[in-house]
Design a protein around this motif. Structure first.
Motif, PDB file in Angstrom:
ATOM      1  N   GLN A  27       0.808  -1.053   0.033  1.00  0.00           N
ATOM      2  CA  GLN A  27      -0.007   0.053   0.148  1.00  0.00           C
ATOM      3  C   GLN A  27       0.930   1.163   0.019  1.00  0.00           C
ATOM      4  OE1 GLN A  27      -3.293  -0.691  -0.234  1.00  0.00           O
ATOM      5  NE2 GLN A  27      -3.944   1.508  -0.240  1.00  0.00           N
ATOM      6  N   GLY A  28       1.896   1.263   0.816  1.00  0.00           N
ATOM      7  CA  GLY A  28       2.768   2.349   1.029  1.00  0.00           C
ATOM      8  C   GLY A  28       3.454   2.728  -0.459  1.00  0.00           C
ATOM      9  N   LYS A  29       3.954   1.583  -1.239  1.00  0.00           N
ATOM     10  CA  LYS A  29       4.451   1.930  -2.451  1.00  0.00           C
ATOM     11  C   LYS A  29       3.360   2.609  -3.524  1.00  0.00           C
ATOM     12  CE  LYS A  29       8.247  -1.273  -2.667  1.00  0.00           C
ATOM     13  NZ  LYS A  29       8.708  -2.824  -2.849  1.00  0.00           N
ATOM     14  N   LYS A  30       2.184   1.763  -3.541  1.00  0.00           N
ATOM     15  CA  LYS A  30       1.281   2.311  -4.158  1.00  0.00           C
ATOM     16  C   LYS A  30       0.763   3.662  -4.053  1.00  0.00           C
ATOM     17  CE  LYS A  30      -2.311  -0.692  -4.980  1.00  0.00           C
ATOM     18  NZ  LYS A  30      -3.504  -1.588  -4.560  1.00  0.00           N
ATOM     19  N   GLU A  31       0.706   4.021  -2.870  1.00  0.00           N
ATOM     20  CA  GLU A  31       0.542   5.334  -2.353  1.00  0.00           C
ATOM     21  C   GLU A  31       1.480   6.479  -2.322  1.00  0.00           C
ATOM     22  OE1 GLU A  31      -2.018   5.095   0.982  1.00  0.00           O
ATOM     23  OE2 GLU A  31      -3.597   3.951   0.141  1.00  0.00           O
ATOM     24  N   ASN A  32       2.719   5.858  -2.545  1.00  0.00           N
ATOM     25  CA  ASN A  32       3.946   6.660  -2.214  1.00  0.00           C
ATOM     26  C   ASN A  32       3.885   7.431  -0.770  1.00  0.00           C
ATOM     27  OD1 ASN A  32       6.470   7.552  -2.720  1.00  0.00           O
ATOM     28  ND2 ASN A  32       5.588   9.358  -4.030  1.00  0.00           N
ATOM     29  N   ASN A  33       3.460   6.582   0.175  1.00  0.00           N
ATOM     30  CA  ASN A  33       3.126   6.907   1.551  1.00  0.00           C
ATOM     31  C   ASN A  33       4.308   6.329   2.668  1.00  0.00           C
ATOM     32  OD1 ASN A  33       2.282   6.656   4.338  1.00  0.00           O
ATOM     33  ND2 ASN A  33      -0.020   6.781   3.640  1.00  0.00           N
ATOM     34  N   ALA A  34       5.117   7.325   2.851  1.00  0.00           N
ATOM     35  CA  ALA A  34       6.350   7.132   3.888  1.00  0.00           C
ATOM     36  C   ALA A  34       5.821   6.561   5.035  1.00  0.00           C
ATOM     37  CB  ALA A  34       7.272   8.182   3.853  1.00  0.00           C
ATOM     38  N   LEU A  37       5.277   2.895   4.642  1.00  0.00           N
ATOM     39  CA  LEU A  37       6.555   2.039   4.348  1.00  0.00           C
ATOM     40  C   LEU A  37       7.221   1.924   5.641  1.00  0.00           C
ATOM     41  CD1 LEU A  37       7.480   3.566   0.952  1.00  0.00           C
ATOM     42  CD2 LEU A  37       6.874   1.361   1.452  1.00  0.00           C
TER      43      LEU A  37
END
Length: 208
Positions: A27-34, A37
């Motif tokens: 999910q973090g990679k998909k949303e670019n959410n640090a 991650l």
């Protein structure tokens, strides 16, 4: 003779089931959410999720239609051990644990790339006493990490996967037995097999 047979032998490769860090990282990679991650990468040696257990159980049912295995190779990480136990228990003559098939333990990737000491691993998974742990050499190919890494102190292989790959490939090809399975990680299989594997996907492949 045996050597010629082994040379062209197809082996079976299984990526571990979904583990606790996977949903956060995906999910973090998909949303670019640090933040997501970091949350995923803060989990030291994550176990399988309920979904991961279900995936491994489905794999066990799939394998029930096949002949048993001579050897199953897995890594010292919880998600690989748990997948191996669920999918292959009673279906293999011998289980071998090796850190050589773990992913590169980059510091930025944190806890999921790191495991426990051998003693702690066996304490959590007592059935490992019946498995071959001789390839896990603490202080050599399984070293204690720094507490500053996300997830805290964990054990990992000090060499990057690319440096280990030729020896790992040769070692796997030299294993005895007609039916060998390897339970491991996407960051190794993508290089070894040239394939992006889903959780608990089973791939038959002859190593070159």
């Amino acid at each position: 003779g045996r050597a010629t047979m082994a040379a062209g032998r197809a082996m079976f490769f299984v990526r571990h089931g979904e583990a606790e860090h996977n949903p956060y990282v995906v999910q973090g990679k998909k949303e670019n959410n640090a933040e997501l991650l970091t949350r995923g990468r803060s989990i030291l040696n994550p176990s399988l999720t309920e979904k991961g257990v279900a995936q491994a159980t489905a794999l066990r049912d799939q394998l029930a239609k096949q002949p048993p295995f001579d050897i199953v190779v897995t890594t010292p990480l919880a998600r690989a051990i748990e997948t191996t136990r669920i999918a292959f228990e009673g279906r293999a003559a011998r289980f071998i644990v090796t850190p050589e098939a773990t992913e590169t333990a980059e510091e930025r990737l944190g806890g999921p790339q790191r495991g426990f000491s051998l003693a702690e691993t066996v304490r959590r998974y007592p059935y490992l006493e019946g498995w071959d742990l001789s390839a896990v050499r603490e202080g050599d190919n399984w070293v204690r990490g720094d507490p500053s890494v996300l997830g805290g102190v964990g054990y990992y292989h000090p060499a990057p996967v690319d440096a280990r790959l030729p020896a790992l490939r040769a070692w796997l090809k030299a294993l005895p037995g007609a039916r060998v399975a390897v339970v491991g990680h996407s960051g190794v299989f993508d290089r070894l097999l040239g394939a992006q594997m889903a959780n608990c996907e089973l791939v038959e492949h002859t190593l070159e």
